[in-house]
Design an enzyme around this catalytic site. Structure first.
Site, PDB file in Angstrom:
ATOM      1  N   ILE A 148       0.841  -1.200   0.000  1.00 55.17           N
ATOM      2  CA  ILE A 148       0.000   0.000   0.000  1.00 55.17           C
ATOM      3  C   ILE A 148       0.874   1.246   0.000  1.00 55.17           C
ATOM      4  CG2 ILE A 148      -1.749   1.309   1.278  1.00 55.17           C
ATOM      5  CD1 ILE A 148      -2.680  -1.421   2.441  1.00 55.17           C
ATOM      6  N   ARG A 228      -4.290   1.183  11.085  1.00 53.26           N
ATOM      7  CA  ARG A 228      -5.106   0.686  12.184  1.00 53.26           C
ATOM      8  C   ARG A 228      -5.173   1.741  13.276  1.00 53.26           C
ATOM      9  NH1 ARG A 228      -7.254  -2.259   9.307  1.00 53.26           N
ATOM     10  NH2 ARG A 228      -7.468  -4.531   9.396  1.00 53.26           N
ATOM     11  N   ASP A 252      -9.214   7.656   9.047  1.00 54.17           N
ATOM     12  CA  ASP A 252     -10.166   6.687   8.503  1.00 54.17           C
ATOM     13  C   ASP A 252     -10.322   5.482   9.412  1.00 54.17           C
ATOM     14  OD1 ASP A 252     -11.899   5.785   6.305  1.00 54.17           O
ATOM     15  OD2 ASP A 252     -10.387   4.235   5.998  1.00 54.17           O
ATOM     16  N   GLU A 257     -14.402   1.438  16.861  1.00 53.64           N
ATOM     17  CA  GLU A 257     -15.242   1.627  15.675  1.00 53.64           C
ATOM     18  C   GLU A 257     -16.567   0.908  15.852  1.00 53.64           C
ATOM     19  OE1 GLU A 257     -13.127   0.538  12.119  1.00 53.64           O
ATOM     20  OE2 GLU A 257     -11.447   1.894  12.536  1.00 53.64           O
ATOM     21  N   HIS A 276     -13.828   4.365   7.990  1.00 52.02           N
ATOM     22  CA  HIS A 276     -13.059   3.176   7.615  1.00 52.02           C
ATOM     23  C   HIS A 276     -13.449   2.690   6.217  1.00 52.02           C
ATOM     24  CE1 HIS A 276     -10.821  -0.498   9.474  1.00 52.02           C
ATOM     25  NE2 HIS A 276     -10.510  -0.342   8.196  1.00 52.02           N
ATOM     26  N   ILE A 277     -13.308   3.568   5.255  1.00 52.26           N
ATOM     27  CA  ILE A 277     -13.744   3.264   3.890  1.00 52.26           C
ATOM     28  C   ILE A 277     -12.613   3.348   2.864  1.00 52.26           C
ATOM     29  CG2 ILE A 277     -16.202   3.768   4.112  1.00 52.26           C
ATOM     30  CD1 ILE A 277     -13.787   6.383   2.838  1.00 52.26           C
TER      31      ILE A 277
END
Length: 316
Positions: A148, A228, A252, A257, A276-277
């Site tokens: 990533i 995270r 995010d 959550e 968290h998208i």
């Protein structure tokens, strides 16, 4: 060979698996509860990972391989899995494109003041004096220079950003101009205009970004967390923003959550909250199944060249 899935695979993906692997027996369930009666017979399990318990692993007497169709595995019962010698692979890398695009979109929205412009549009207010900035010739620090992180760096280079990345040994990484380790992390924090965390949740990364880090960053810096929530000391971030130690945070992921309605982040003007998208994509499941299909061919041949094999002892 019995293959059990506890994930919501589409009808098309199920058909594809059955067509490509006619000698295997597939059972598709919507969740782990529906799958529990069949765990004892499963040799291979396809799962999100976070729904598994120690008891599930104990009941899965025939289980040899777990395919986790996500990258994060912080809730996996790894001790029980290790004790039984079960192979674990995951879908690391499939998030890189959506998460990198999310990161660049958030940076551009911040730099080009999209929220201010949208508000002006709502009020039908014509104002050309909005103070925007360019991102070319700025720098981005990426905490976690894996798949990533490298994709974020690749897109960053297209915008003319200098890239600095953190990895374990400081080895050179494609698209990253300079790499650092934990021992010289301050180099990244001092130089970066945007600090992006893609860190996984492990014992070593718990509250990795905290008071010391924010005091080291530029006052104009923007902190972005798409890894995270547990890697961030949220209280330290709130204090840093209140004290003007950094300019803004784009978050995010969170320690809890969904983010509680009474959490301070919701009301802070210098915090952007998204639910968290960053990794969501219509290509998510097909990409995960591509990895599974390649690994299943390896598994059937009794070979040991698996894509994304997880170090079960370390948990990633």
């Amino acid at each position: 060979m019995s293959i059990l899935s506890t994930s919501m695979l589409t009808a098309e993906l199920r058909k594809e698996l059955k067509t490509n692997f006619t000698n295997e027996s597939f059972r598709f369930c919507s969740n782990i509860d529906e799958a529990k009666p069949h765990l004892k017979d499963a040799e291979i399990l396809i799962t999100l990972g976070e729904d598994l318990t120690v008891q599930d692993i104990e009941e899965a007497k025939m289980l040899k391989w777990i395919m986790v169709i996500s990258a994060g595995m912080d809730l996996m019962p790894f001790e029980a899995i290790y004790d039984k010698g079960i192979l674990v692979t995951n879908a690391k890398g499939i998030h890189k494109k959506p998460m990198a695009e999310y990161t660049m979109s958030m940076i551009l929205q911040y730099a080009r003041k999209s929220d201010v412009l949208k508000e002006q549009e709502k009020r039908k207010h014509w104002n050309r004096k909005v103070e925007m900035t360019e991102i070319n010739q700025q720098s981005i620090g990426i905490l976690g220079a894996g798949a990533i992180g490298q994709e974020i760096a690749r897109l960053s280079k297209a915008f003319g950003l200098q890239t600095i990345g953190l990895n374990k040994n400081g080895s050179q990484v494609e698209y990253i101009d300079e790499t650092v380790t934990r021992n010289n992390l301050e180099v990244l924090l001092e130089e970066a205009d945007y600090v992006v965390s893609v860190l996984p949740a492990t014992r070593e990364t718990h509250h990795f970004i905290g008071k010391k880090a924010f005091k080291t960053m530029k006052k104009e810096a923007v902190f972005i967390n798409i890894g995270r929530g547990q890697t961030l000391d949220e209280e330290a971030l709130i204090n840093a923003l209140h004290n003007g130690e950094i300019a803004h945070a784009i978050l995010d992921v969170f320690d809890q959550e969904p983010l509680p309605e009474d959490h301070p982040f919701w009301e802070m003007d210098n915090v952007t909250v998204t639910p968290h998208i960053s990794g969501i994509s219509s290509y998510y499941l097909p990409r995960a199944m591509d990895i599974f299909k390649q690994n299943l061919k390896v598994y059937r041949k009794g070979e040991n060249r698996f894509i994304n094999e997880v170090d079960v002892k370390r948990g990633y």
